[in-house]
Design a protein around this motif. Structure first.
Motif, short mmCIF file in Angstrom:
data_model
loop_
_atom_site.label_atom_id
_atom_site.label_comp_id
_atom_site.label_asym_id
_atom_site.label_seq_id
_atom_site.Cartn_x
_atom_site.Cartn_y
_atom_site.Cartn_z
N ASN A 169 -2.09 13.22 -7.43
CA ASN A 169 -0.91 13.63 -6.67
C ASN A 169 -0.43 12.56 -5.70
O ASN A 169 0.42 12.83 -4.85
CB ASN A 169 -1.19 14.91 -5.88
N ALA A 170 -0.98 11.35 -5.82
CA ALA A 170 -0.68 10.31 -4.82
C ALA A 170 0.81 10.03 -4.70
O ALA A 170 1.29 9.65 -3.63
CB ALA A 170 -1.43 9.02 -5.16
N ARG A 171 1.57 10.24 -5.79
CA ARG A 171 2.99 9.94 -5.71
C ARG A 171 3.70 10.81 -4.68
O ARG A 171 4.74 10.44 -4.14
CB ARG A 171 3.65 10.09 -7.07
N TYR A 172 3.13 11.99 -4.38
CA TYR A 172 3.77 12.85 -3.38
C TYR A 172 3.69 12.25 -1.98
O TYR A 172 4.52 12.57 -1.12
CB TYR A 172 3.14 14.26 -3.39
N LEU A 173 2.71 11.37 -1.77
CA LEU A 173 2.67 10.64 -0.49
C LEU A 173 3.95 9.83 -0.32
O LEU A 173 4.57 9.81 0.74
CB LEU A 173 1.47 9.69 -0.46
N LEU A 174 4.33 9.17 -1.42
CA LEU A 174 5.53 8.33 -1.40
C LEU A 174 6.78 9.18 -1.24
O LEU A 174 7.68 8.87 -0.45
CB LEU A 174 5.60 7.52 -2.69
N PRO B 80 8.99 6.81 -9.07
CA PRO B 80 8.40 7.26 -10.32
C PRO B 80 8.77 8.70 -10.64
O PRO B 80 9.00 9.46 -9.72
CB PRO B 80 6.90 7.14 -10.10
N ILE C 290 -1.61 15.94 1.32
CA ILE C 290 -0.87 14.82 0.75
C ILE C 290 0.64 14.99 0.95
O ILE C 290 1.36 14.07 1.31
CB ILE C 290 -1.15 14.70 -0.76
N ARG C 291 1.11 16.22 0.73
CA ARG C 291 2.55 16.46 0.79
C ARG C 291 3.06 16.48 2.23
O ARG C 291 4.18 16.05 2.50
CB ARG C 291 2.87 17.80 0.14
N LEU D 111 2.00 2.64 -5.69
CA LEU D 111 2.44 4.03 -5.77
C LEU D 111 3.42 4.23 -6.92
O LEU D 111 3.51 5.30 -7.50
CB LEU D 111 3.08 4.47 -4.45
N TYR D 112 4.15 3.16 -7.25
CA TYR D 112 5.11 3.23 -8.36
C TYR D 112 4.39 3.33 -9.70
O TYR D 112 4.77 4.13 -10.56
CB TYR D 112 6.01 1.99 -8.32
N ILE E 121 7.69 2.79 4.12
CA ILE E 121 6.61 1.83 3.86
C ILE E 121 7.23 0.52 3.38
O ILE E 121 8.01 0.51 2.43
CB ILE E 121 5.65 2.38 2.78
N PRO F 65 2.78 12.71 5.37
CA PRO F 65 3.80 11.68 5.58
C PRO F 65 5.08 12.23 6.22
O PRO F 65 5.60 11.62 7.16
CB PRO F 65 4.07 11.16 4.16
N PRO G 115 1.45 7.02 -11.15
CA PRO G 115 1.61 8.19 -12.04
C PRO G 115 1.52 7.83 -13.51
O PRO G 115 0.95 8.60 -14.30
CB PRO G 115 2.99 8.74 -11.68
N TYR G 116 2.05 6.66 -13.89
CA TYR G 116 2.02 6.29 -15.30
C TYR G 116 0.59 6.06 -15.76
O TYR G 116 0.18 6.49 -16.84
CB TYR G 116 2.89 5.05 -15.54
#
Lengths: 101, 242
Positions: free
Chosen positions: B82-87, B242, A19-20, A40-41, A31, A23, A44-45
């Motif tokens: 962990n999807a936010r790490y993609l961003l 985020p 994942i890290r 994606l925003y 994007i 990209p 996390p919440y």
């Protein structure tokens, strides 16, 4: 057969790594898609909220301990925005509830 | 002549990472308590934290281990948590010199955490990889050590203390999601709906039969998709992360 913790750790670490790294090595432009960016925003919440409640009520046999911790952490987070204090007061509330109830 | 402004990027990274690392240590302690409950050894906790260094992701993994989840379910959970790490990784690709080697890109990507992303985005000009490596060295080892000590403490402290300390990880999650609710109506809605639906799914028998991991995956995807459709980010807010 019981699953091995080491294999879990391998799976977790591999996914986290991919994942890290993907990209930053592959994508060279931002994007643009509004839906993906919004998703994606908010992600996390939603994840953190779903993982917190009602799981926090199960920290002890008495759900009131978790409820006290939840209330204390929410109030502390609201007013201080401080990660450490929010955790500390949550633990303190759970401990007090366990003693008093 | 050397003054503070001429510190090498590596030393600057070490310095900027230190306060972050101190915070990590405390957070990781709480994570260690949760890992202890899942039956992990201190060494396993150290290894998990060193390679994953993500509080929500690791907590999701710990929950999967505790529930004896399938490996595929665990992988999906980590992907979602962990999807936010993609961003962030995508955003960081814009901060790197086009000439930067593949090897450096891999290492920088591996180092990403919410906090290191924050300081690396603030770095003037192209991000120097050694700044990132310095910050990594004063943060992630403390994160891993904190997990190790948390699990050890879970093994020796009395039951009532361990149970109280297991509230810590939730306190940290709440400290991430609650403060933005003060200024963002959309985030408030997402958080409240998440609490409510998560609770509902735990009490409705048919939904409660689904494993905890898949409940988290389904709810997260459904709620954030709906939020993205009905409350899409405005152009300005898209810069916000985020």
């Amino acid at each position: 057969m019981k699953n091995s913790i080491w294999i879990y750790l391998l799976v977790m670490s591999a996914v986290s790594f991919i994942i890290r790294v993907l990209p930053v090595t592959l994508i060279r432009r931002q994007i643009k898609n509004r839906f993906i960016r919004s998703l994606l925003y908010y992600l996390p919440y939603a994840t953190l909220a779903v993982m917190t409640f009602p799981a926090i009520l199960s920290i002890s046999e008495n759900p009131l301990c978790g409820a006290a911790a939840f209330a204390a952490s929410v109030i502390t987070a609201w007013f201080t925005k401080n990660l450490f204090l929010s955790a500390l007061f949550g633990c303190a509330a759970a401990f007090l509830a366990a003693i008093l109830l | 002549m050397k003054n503070k402004n001429q510190l090498s990027p590596f030393l600057k990274g070490l310095r900027d990472g230190l306060p972050i690392g101190a915070g990590y240590f405390a957070v990781a302690f709480g994570l260690g308590i949760a890992a202890h409950k899942a039956g992990m050894s201190p060494i396993q906790g150290f290894v998990m934290s060193f390679f994953n260094h993500a509080s929500a992701g690791e907590y999701a993994g710990v929950a999967a281990i505790r529930n004896g989840a399938a490996y595929l379910e665990t992988a999906l959970l980590i992907l979602i948590a962990n999807a936010r790490y993609l961003l962030m990784s995508t955003a960081l690709s814009q901060k790197l010199s086009p000439d930067l080697s593949f090897f450096h890109r891999v290492l920088i990507g591996f180092d990403i955490t919410d906090e290191l992303f924050g300081i690396s985005i603030a770095y003037p000009g192209f991000l120097d990889p050694f700044y990132m490596y310095g910050a990594f060295l004063t943060t992630t080892p403390l994160w891993a050590t904190g997990t190790f000590i948390g699990i050890t403490a879970g093994n020796i402290l009395p039951d009532i203390v361990v149970k109280s300390l297991s509230a810590a990880i939730y306190g940290m999650f709440l400290a991430v999601i609650i403060p933005p609710c003060r200024t963002s109506r959309n985030i408030t809605i997402v958080v409240l709906v998440s609490f409510a639906l998560s609770w509902l799914m735990s009490v409705i028998p048919a939904a409660a039969a689904i494993s905890e991991g898949f409940r988290i995956i389904i709810l997260t995807l459904v709620i954030s998709s709906l939020a993205a459709v009905f409350m899409p980010l405005s152009e300005e807010a898209e810069e916000e992360l985020p």
